[in-house]
Design a protein around this motif. Structure first.
Motif, PDB file in Angstrom:
ATOM      1  N   GLY A   1       0.790  -1.221   0.000  1.00 36.99           N
ATOM      2  CA  GLY A   1       0.000   0.000   0.000  1.00 36.99           C
ATOM      3  C   GLY A   1       0.827   1.278   0.000  1.00 36.99           C
ATOM      4  N   PRO A   2       1.734   1.460   0.977  1.00 36.53           N
ATOM      5  CA  PRO A   2       2.532   2.695   0.985  1.00 36.53           C
ATOM      6  C   PRO A   2       3.421   2.852  -0.245  1.00 36.53           C
ATOM      7  N   THR A   3       3.980   1.738  -0.752  1.00 35.59           N
ATOM      8  CA  THR A   3       4.837   1.812  -1.943  1.00 35.59           C
ATOM      9  C   THR A   3       4.039   2.297  -3.140  1.00 35.59           C
ATOM     10  N   LEU A   4       2.905   1.633  -3.382  1.00 34.41           N
ATOM     11  CA  LEU A   4       2.052   1.999  -4.508  1.00 34.41           C
ATOM     12  C   LEU A   4       1.480   3.400  -4.321  1.00 34.41           C
ATOM     13  N   GLY A   5       1.045   3.701  -3.094  1.00 35.13           N
ATOM     14  CA  GLY A   5       0.482   5.016  -2.828  1.00 35.13           C
ATOM     15  C   GLY A   5       1.493   6.132  -3.031  1.00 35.13           C
ATOM     16  N   GLY A   6       2.730   5.915  -2.571  1.00 32.24           N
ATOM     17  CA  GLY A   6       3.770   6.918  -2.750  1.00 32.24           C
ATOM     18  C   GLY A   6       4.089   7.165  -4.210  1.00 32.24           C
ATOM     19  N   TYR A   7       4.163   6.083  -4.991  1.00 34.43           N
ATOM     20  CA  TYR A   7       4.458   6.223  -6.420  1.00 34.43           C
ATOM     21  C   TYR A   7       3.348   6.978  -7.152  1.00 34.43           C
ATOM     22  N   LEU A   8       2.098   6.575  -6.907  1.00 41.71           N
ATOM     23  CA  LEU A   8       0.972   7.219  -7.590  1.00 41.71           C
ATOM     24  C   LEU A   8       0.844   8.681  -7.172  1.00 41.71           C
ATOM     25  N   THR A   9       1.046   8.961  -5.887  1.00 41.50           N
ATOM     26  CA  THR A   9       0.929  10.337  -5.399  1.00 41.50           C
ATOM     27  C   THR A   9       2.005  11.229  -5.999  1.00 41.50           C
ATOM     28  N   ASP A  10       3.231  10.716  -6.087  1.00 41.49           N
ATOM     29  CA  ASP A  10       4.344  11.520  -6.605  1.00 41.49           C
ATOM     30  C   ASP A  10       4.259  11.725  -8.112  1.00 41.49           C
ATOM     31  N   THR A  11       3.708  10.758  -8.835  1.00 44.10           N
ATOM     32  CA  THR A  11       3.711  10.824 -10.301  1.00 44.10           C
ATOM     33  C   THR A  11       2.402  11.335 -10.897  1.00 44.10           C
ATOM     34  N   LEU A  12       1.263  10.890 -10.365  1.00 46.20           N
ATOM     35  CA  LEU A  12      -0.031  11.222 -10.965  1.00 46.20           C
ATOM     36  C   LEU A  12      -0.933  12.071 -10.072  1.00 46.20           C
ATOM     37  N   GLY A  13      -0.656  12.111  -8.770  1.00 47.90           N
ATOM     38  CA  GLY A  13      -1.511  12.846  -7.849  1.00 47.90           C
ATOM     39  C   GLY A  13      -2.288  11.892  -6.955  1.00 47.90           C
ATOM     40  N   TRP A  14      -2.736  12.383  -5.793  1.00 52.25           N
ATOM     41  CA  TRP A  14      -3.359  11.517  -4.786  1.00 52.25           C
ATOM     42  C   TRP A  14      -4.670  10.897  -5.258  1.00 52.25           C
ATOM     43  N   ARG A  15      -5.364  11.528  -6.184  1.00 48.71           N
ATOM     44  CA  ARG A  15      -6.654  10.984  -6.628  1.00 48.71           C
ATOM     45  C   ARG A  15      -6.494   9.619  -7.306  1.00 48.71           C
ATOM     46  N   TRP A  16      -5.307   9.366  -7.860  1.00 50.32           N
ATOM     47  CA  TRP A  16      -5.099   8.097  -8.573  1.00 50.32           C
ATOM     48  C   TRP A  16      -4.924   6.907  -7.642  1.00 50.32           C
ATOM     49  N   ILE A  17      -4.716   7.133  -6.354  1.00 44.58           N
ATOM     50  CA  ILE A  17      -4.692   5.990  -5.446  1.00 44.58           C
ATOM     51  C   ILE A  17      -6.089   5.386  -5.308  1.00 44.58           C
ATOM     52  N   PHE A  18      -7.105   6.149  -5.701  1.00 44.24           N
ATOM     53  CA  PHE A  18      -8.481   5.639  -5.717  1.00 44.24           C
ATOM     54  C   PHE A  18      -8.895   5.198  -7.126  1.00 44.24           C
ATOM     55  N   PHE A  19      -8.506   5.972  -8.138  1.00 41.61           N
ATOM     56  CA  PHE A  19      -8.898   5.625  -9.512  1.00 41.61           C
ATOM     57  C   PHE A  19      -8.319   4.287  -9.957  1.00 41.61           C
TER      58      PHE A  19
END
Length: 574
Positions: A208-226
């Motif tokens: 979770g934190p690995t994937l969340g950190g990558y998506l947040t840094d590259t695409l923005g926090w909304r993509w952790i849900f999309f």
């Protein structure tokens, strides 16, 4: 007289040839139709073969369908577990985007956790009321839709409501997925089935934190849900296609619903979860709100237990705790939750707070341990039904305690290389407890009690994790203050080492262009920061040591567990 006979012989062959030609044409058309039908059946054969897998005398699924069911159920559970931790690394970005305070944005996590723990024990009743397949599919659809709503949120209230809806739907996925596996696979194959399920549950908090950190840094926090949308659609389709149809006996009248029990459950478990999530932020019982939550949790829990034990059709069947293995296993599951989530909670905090790692760096630090868990889980699945579960759990508890004591040796100079192998071993030893404990707890109880037992078992692990994090958070703050006070007591103008260090730091800042007064202030600030860092390191060491001691103290509970796969009898057929 001869001419008519000749004419008769001349016309007869023509009549025969026409009929033969017509028959041949019809035969060719029929052959072409059969070829098209056979080709269509051949293309549909794999899916048809999966759907037509038979059941054995015990009601367990035979053939390839059972593995399709295992993947379907596990996919839903993985989504739920990952979303428990994926949000944590994106809270700062959410706070900036939505203009929320630290206390307000925390409800994005708290709301999900409360809804989740409320729904887990209700999953058995909801599965019986609506049908197991119907409820699982509905939960998956609801979870996916709520994920999209989270990503589209325009303000904090909408996001919190969407997260609560996501938690309500996700709570039904975890316990129901495990129950589906126990009802699909015979006892001899439960090890492999539960290993598929366990890979996600064990690895999820690290992924979770690995994937969340990558998506947040590259695409923005909304993509952790999309990102849940495509995975959720696939999971829904698989559930519709592969899960066995519901029996016609699952429906219940709304007049028989235990509304009182449901309300008391929401009050008791919801208040307890909120108390654990918010207690440290509000300084525990110094806050009237936290004191009220504690009161509601205690009174609500007492009334809930009384109601469910006296009701004819309870919303949560607590009578399943008559099975000794389930009662002891659920208690041990709470301790496992404390260790599993507590250790995973402490390591990222140490990495980000002391080592100054980013979210992605912290995720990559945890990733090898998650991979080790997955590998050991698969290997263990092949032997877990042949070995006494208590032996494996004891090895896992002892090994995890040893890892915690090794992590307690951390210093301010500790780096990635120092943490690599301890985290690998933590991932491997945790699996030795998780998988055998599931088999020892649920493997020997009757099939009709598996859903209720699985809900209670998963609830204790979730609550154990929350309790563990709350205890460790409070312990961390108090031990850090204690160590800071001890260290400051030794820093006096009369201590030669302190005077020497202060002089060296003052000289360093003067060499960089600061005047004498400014350099001395900078030296004092630097010395204070060194004290804070050392106090933090010592407090984290105390936490790791505490978790290790808890695991060692839990070993006597193994005497109340069953042998699991090595000694469990198949559940009676009903």
């Amino acid at each position: 007289m001869e001419r008519p006979q000749i004419q008769s012989h001349a016309t007869e062959p023509d009549s025969i040839d026409i009929q033969a030609f017509t028959d041949l044409e019809e035969s060719e058309l029929q052959d072409q139709q059969n070829d098209r039908q056979n080709a269509h059946q051949k293309r549909a054969k794999p899916l048809k073969k999966l759907k037509q897998s038979a059941s054995d005398a015990g009601g367990y699924v035979e053939g390839p369908l059972k593995w399709a069911i295992a993947l379907t159920a596990s996919l839903g559970a993985i989504l739920e577990v990952i979303d428990t931790s994926i949000v944590n690394v994106a809270l700062t970005d959410m706070q900036a985007t939505l203009g929320a305070t630290v206390t307000e944005i925390a409800w994005v996590v708290t709301g999900y956790a409360i809804a989740n723990v409320v729904m887990i024990p209700l999953s058995a009743w909801l599965g019986d009321f609506f049908g197991k397949k119907t409820y699982f599919v509905f939960s998956m659809i609801g979870f996916t839709a709520a994920s999209v709503l989270c990503g589209l949120s325009i303000n904090l209230p909408v996001l919190v409501v969407a997260r609560i809806l996501q938690g309500f739907c996700g709570g039904g996925l975890l316990a129901k997925a495990q129950a589906i596996l126990f009802e699909t696979f015979p006892p001899a194959e439960q090890g492999l089935a539960q290993s598929v399920f366990g890979v996600g549950v064990i690895s999820g908090p690290a992924i979770g934190p690995t994937l969340g950190g990558y998506l947040t840094d590259t695409l923005g926090w909304r993509w952790i849900f999309f990102i849940n949308l495509p995975v959720g659609i696939v999971a829904v389709i698989m559930a519709i296609v592969f899960l066995r149809p519901d029996s016609k006996q699952h429906g219940r009248s709304l007049q028989k619903v235990d509304w009182t029990g449901i309300v008391l459950l929401c009050i008791a478990v919801g208040s307890l979860q909120a108390f654990l999530e918010e207690g440290e932020k509000e300084n525990w019982f110094e806050s009237g709100f936290i004191a009220l939550l504690a009161f509601l949790a205690v009174v609500g829990l007492f009334l809930f237990i009384w109601r469910e034990l006296s009701a004819k059709a309870p919303a949560v069947d607590l009578r399943v705790l008559r099975h000794k293995s389930l009662a002891a296993g659920s208690l041990y599951s709470g301790i496992l939750g404390m260790g599993l989530y507590g250790a995973l909670f402490a390591v990222p905090l140490f990495a980000q707070g002391v080592l100054r790692f980013s979210a992605m760096q912290t995720g990559f630090l945890l990733a090898p341990g998650a991979l080790a868990s997955a590998i050991i889980m698969v290997l263990l699945g092949k032997i877990s039904t042949k070995v006494d579960a208590r032996i494996l759990i004891a090895l896992g508890a002892g090994g995890t305690a040893a890892v915690m004591f090794e992590l307690a040796k951390i210093t301010p100079q500790t780096g990635t290389d120092d943490l690599f192998w301890p985290l690998i071993w933590r991932g491997a030893t945790t699996v030795l407890m998780f998988l055998p404990l599931s088999l020892a707890t649920l493997g020997s109880i009757p099939k009709e009690d598996v859903s209720a037992g699985s809900g209670f078992y998963n609830l204790t692990r979730q609550l154990g994790g929350s309790i563990g994090i709350a205890i460790l958070t409070a312990l961390l703050a108090r031990r850090e203050a204690f160590h800071r006070a001890i260290l400051l007591a030794k820093l006096t103008p009369y201590d030669p080492e302190t005077t020497e260090r202060l002089s060296a730091l003052t000289g360093l800042f003067q060499s960089r262009g600061s005047d004498a007064a400014t350099a001395q202030q900078q030296a004092l600030a630097a010395l204070s920061q060194l004290v804070n860092t050392q106090a933090a390191v010592l407090s984290y060491a105390d936490i790791f040591r505490f978790v290790g001691i808890v695991f060692l103290c839990s070993l006597p509970l193994l005497l109340f567990l069953g042998k699991g796969g090595a000694g469990a009898k198949a559940p009676p057929v009903h």
